[in-house]
Write a protein that holds these residues in place. Structure first.
Motif, PDB file in Angstrom:
ATOM      1  N   TRP A   1     -27.810  15.379 -20.549  1.00 27.63           N
ATOM      2  CA  TRP A   1     -27.313  17.469 -19.945  1.00 27.63           C
ATOM      3  C   TRP A   1     -27.299  17.408 -21.356  1.00 27.63           C
ATOM      4  O   TRP A   1     -26.576  17.600 -21.628  1.00 27.63           O
ATOM      5  CB  TRP A   1     -26.933  17.277 -19.081  1.00 27.63           C
TER       6      TRP A   1
ATOM      7  N   GLY B   1     -30.657  14.816 -14.260  1.00 22.97           N
ATOM      8  CA  GLY B   1     -30.523  16.523 -14.288  1.00 22.97           C
ATOM      9  C   GLY B   1     -29.318  16.688 -14.437  1.00 22.97           C
ATOM     10  O   GLY B   1     -29.067  17.878 -15.154  1.00 22.97           O
ATOM     11  N   LEU B   2     -27.632  16.198 -13.874  1.00 23.82           N
ATOM     12  CA  LEU B   2     -26.804  17.063 -14.387  1.00 23.82           C
ATOM     13  C   LEU B   2     -26.124  16.272 -14.735  1.00 23.82           C
ATOM     14  O   LEU B   2     -26.178  15.310 -14.876  1.00 23.82           O
ATOM     15  CB  LEU B   2     -25.843  16.900 -12.538  1.00 23.82           C
TER      16      LEU B   2
ATOM     17  N   SER C   1     -32.513  18.398 -20.179  1.00 23.18           N
ATOM     18  CA  SER C   1     -32.367  16.845 -20.443  1.00 23.18           C
ATOM     19  C   SER C   1     -33.152  16.490 -21.478  1.00 23.18           C
ATOM     20  O   SER C   1     -33.882  17.434 -21.614  1.00 23.18           O
ATOM     21  CB  SER C   1     -32.472  16.324 -19.067  1.00 23.18           C
TER      22      SER C   1
ATOM     23  N   SER D   1     -26.243  12.168 -18.813  1.00 17.17           N
ATOM     24  CA  SER D   1     -26.918  12.882 -17.264  1.00 17.17           C
ATOM     25  C   SER D   1     -27.294  12.058 -16.264  1.00 17.17           C
ATOM     26  O   SER D   1     -27.277  11.038 -16.443  1.00 17.17           O
ATOM     27  CB  SER D   1     -28.297  13.394 -17.652  1.00 17.17           C
TER      28      SER D   1
ATOM     29  N   ASN E   1     -22.579  23.652 -12.391  1.00 14.93           N
ATOM     30  CA  ASN E   1     -23.955  22.601 -13.903  1.00 14.93           C
ATOM     31  C   ASN E   1     -24.459  24.077 -14.519  1.00 14.93           C
ATOM     32  O   ASN E   1     -24.778  23.930 -15.844  1.00 14.93           O
ATOM     33  CB  ASN E   1     -24.792  22.189 -13.328  1.00 14.93           C
TER      34      ASN E   1
ATOM     35  N   ARG F   1     -36.791  20.097 -23.937  1.00 14.09           N
ATOM     36  CA  ARG F   1     -36.979  18.398 -23.432  1.00 14.09           C
ATOM     37  C   ARG F   1     -37.644  17.325 -24.663  1.00 14.09           C
ATOM     38  O   ARG F   1     -37.235  15.877 -24.371  1.00 14.09           O
ATOM     39  CB  ARG F   1     -37.265  18.079 -22.186  1.00 14.09           C
TER      40      ARG F   1
ATOM     41  N   PRO G   1     -28.914  24.842 -18.547  1.00 11.72           N
ATOM     42  CA  PRO G   1     -29.327  23.781 -19.285  1.00 11.72           C
ATOM     43  C   PRO G   1     -30.762  22.930 -18.853  1.00 11.72           C
ATOM     44  O   PRO G   1     -31.484  22.766 -17.960  1.00 11.72           O
ATOM     45  CB  PRO G   1     -28.235  22.851 -17.638  1.00 11.72           C
TER      46      PRO G   1
ATOM     47  N   ARG H   1     -26.262  21.705 -22.624  1.00 15.83           N
ATOM     48  CA  ARG H   1     -26.606  23.508 -23.025  1.00 15.83           C
ATOM     49  C   ARG H   1     -26.030  23.882 -24.056  1.00 15.83           C
ATOM     50  O   ARG H   1     -25.042  23.359 -25.326  1.00 15.83           O
ATOM     51  CB  ARG H   1     -26.068  23.759 -21.601  1.00 15.83           C
TER      52      ARG H   1
END
Ligand SMILES: [Fe+2]
Length: 418
Positions: free
Chosen positions: A119, A76-77, A135, A73, A29, A213, A133, A121
């Motif tokens: 999510w 958060g992953l 969100s 997401s 991630n 965010r 990364p 990046r």
């Protein structure tokens, strides 16, 4: 005894397997994000707030191709690696800190689903170097009229790292007070000198926990456009291009978020052209429940008052609800105004768009001006020498503006009702 040792070995083995799995998943991630990765990452709206999100970033390896990755997401992953979307960035080389070259990247994720957590990046896919990364959540479907909150800050205008710690502290308090805020309106003078890349890096990177965010929508101030040149400032934000097109000067643009129509104007140049565009923009958004304008110099009492009079006539004609301002580095909130006069008794709430309210939430940076003279339009006017922010909440037929200082003290509150 032998059984006991076997059991310990078994559990140690299981523990090791779990640890390796967690590490692998974290690495997957994170990529190899870190110190030498992208920096000064700005997130904005460009297309529809409900289905897209735009990014600008800088990277030392300016010859590298840039990529924005976005995925649904979960906590958060990345929810499902197979669904990761990649968007290619445009790239331009500019001079960065200490005269070194750096890449300026801009990319926009589109085709997203409304009110959904993603999510993301940004980085260099070939070298596997990425931003940490983070969100974001997309906006509500166009025309939805649920409750919407956003933040209003202004004049962060710093030079040093210490200056921008005041800015990041203000934003952190703002999101503690308004955890539901969906975006940030900044009414200008983001840094003291737009040609100073280190100041921009502090502006973005120290406030990264919040700016990662929440989109920040900027307004051009006199420290952002200098002598008709706003190229550095412009290169930091990937904004809607529906306003006056001039590639050197600060932009004017508008966007919708739920029931709010937001118009951002540039007080530093091309005032007449923007007046004509403003008329068309407000005429085309007559059906939007709330119409809010953001400008840097105050429409009343600012040192361009006579020049902004034409804009005020348009605000009056189209019954703009609220004007967000900056520049004066003091707190001021006007009575509801129409035709250069206070309308009604000026008390809360302002009903049925009888007048437009103008508000300046001091500063989110290091500089405070002496309080200016009290004038006829001031309903609330003070200098508390504390960084401040406003939180705007729109719920159905009510708009509430609450002004806090950086320590979380509520210092002003007003309500508009339709
Ligand atoms: Fe300023």
């Amino acid at each position: 005894m032998a059984v006991k040792w076997n059991s310990i070995a078994l559990w140690a083995g299981v523990g090791a397997v779990i640890l390796v799995a967690v590490l692998l998943s974290t690495l997957q991630n994170l990529g190899s994000s870190g110190k030498n990765g992208p920096y000064s990452i700005g997130m904005t709206f460009r297309g529809e707030a409900s289905t897209s999100r735009a990014f600008t970033w800088r990277y030392d390896q300016g010859e590298a191709d840039g990529v924005l990755q976005v995925a649904l997401s979960r906590d958060g992953l990345v929810k499902d690696q197979a669904d990761k979307l990649s968007f290619t960035a445009s790239r331009e080389i500019r001079t960065g800190e200490k005269g070194k070259t750096e890449g300026v990247y801009q990319a926009e994720a589109s085709g997203l689903s409304p009110t959904t957590g993603y999510w993301y990046r940004v980085g260099d896919a070939a070298a596997d170097v990425w931003s940490e990364p983070a969100s974001f959540t997309t906006g509500p479907e166009a025309g939805a009229d649920g409750e919407v909150s956003f933040l209003h800050v202004t004049d962060s205008q710093g030079e040093t790292e210490a200056d921008f710690r005041l800015w990041s502290r203000t934003l952190e308090q703002a999101v503690r007070q308004f955890p539901q805020a969906a975006f940030i309106m900044h009414t200008g003078d983001l840094t003291e000198n737009p040609e100073d890349p280190a100041a921009w890096r502090h502006f973005f990177d120290l406030a990264r926990p919040v700016l990662s965010r929440l989109p920040l929508m900027p307004t051009t101030g006199n420290h952002d456009e200098v002598d008709n040149d706003a190229l550095e400032y412009r290169s930091r934000f990937f904004l809607p291009d529906n306003g006056i097109t001039s590639k050197d000067k600060g932009p004017s643009y508008s966007f919708d978020y739920g029931p709010v129509h937001m118009v951002v104007l540039n007080t530093e140049s091309d005032l007449n052209k923007q007046r004509d565009w403003l008329k068309k923009d407000l005429a085309a958004s007559a059906d939007k429940p709330w119409r809010i304008v953001a400008i840097h110099r105050g429409a009343y009492g600012g040192n361009r008052y006579d020049k902004l009079e034409d804009w005020v006539k348009v605000f009056d004609e189209y019954q703009v609800d609220l004007v967000l301002q900056g520049h004066n580095h003091e707190y001021s909130r006007s009575y509801p105004l129409r035709g250069g006069k206070v309308v009604g008794n000026g008390d809360d709430p302002v009903r049925e768009r009888t007048g437009t309210v103008y508000v300046t939430p001091n500063t989110a940076g290091p500089k405070f001006n002496d309080k200016k003279e009290d004038l006829f339009y001031h309903k609330v006017h003070f200098q508390n020498k504390k960084q401040m922010f406003g939180g705007v909440t729109v719920a159905g037929k009510t708009l509430t503006y609450e002004a806090y200082d950086v320590d979380g003290r509520l210092l002003d509150r007003f309500v508009l009702e339709h």
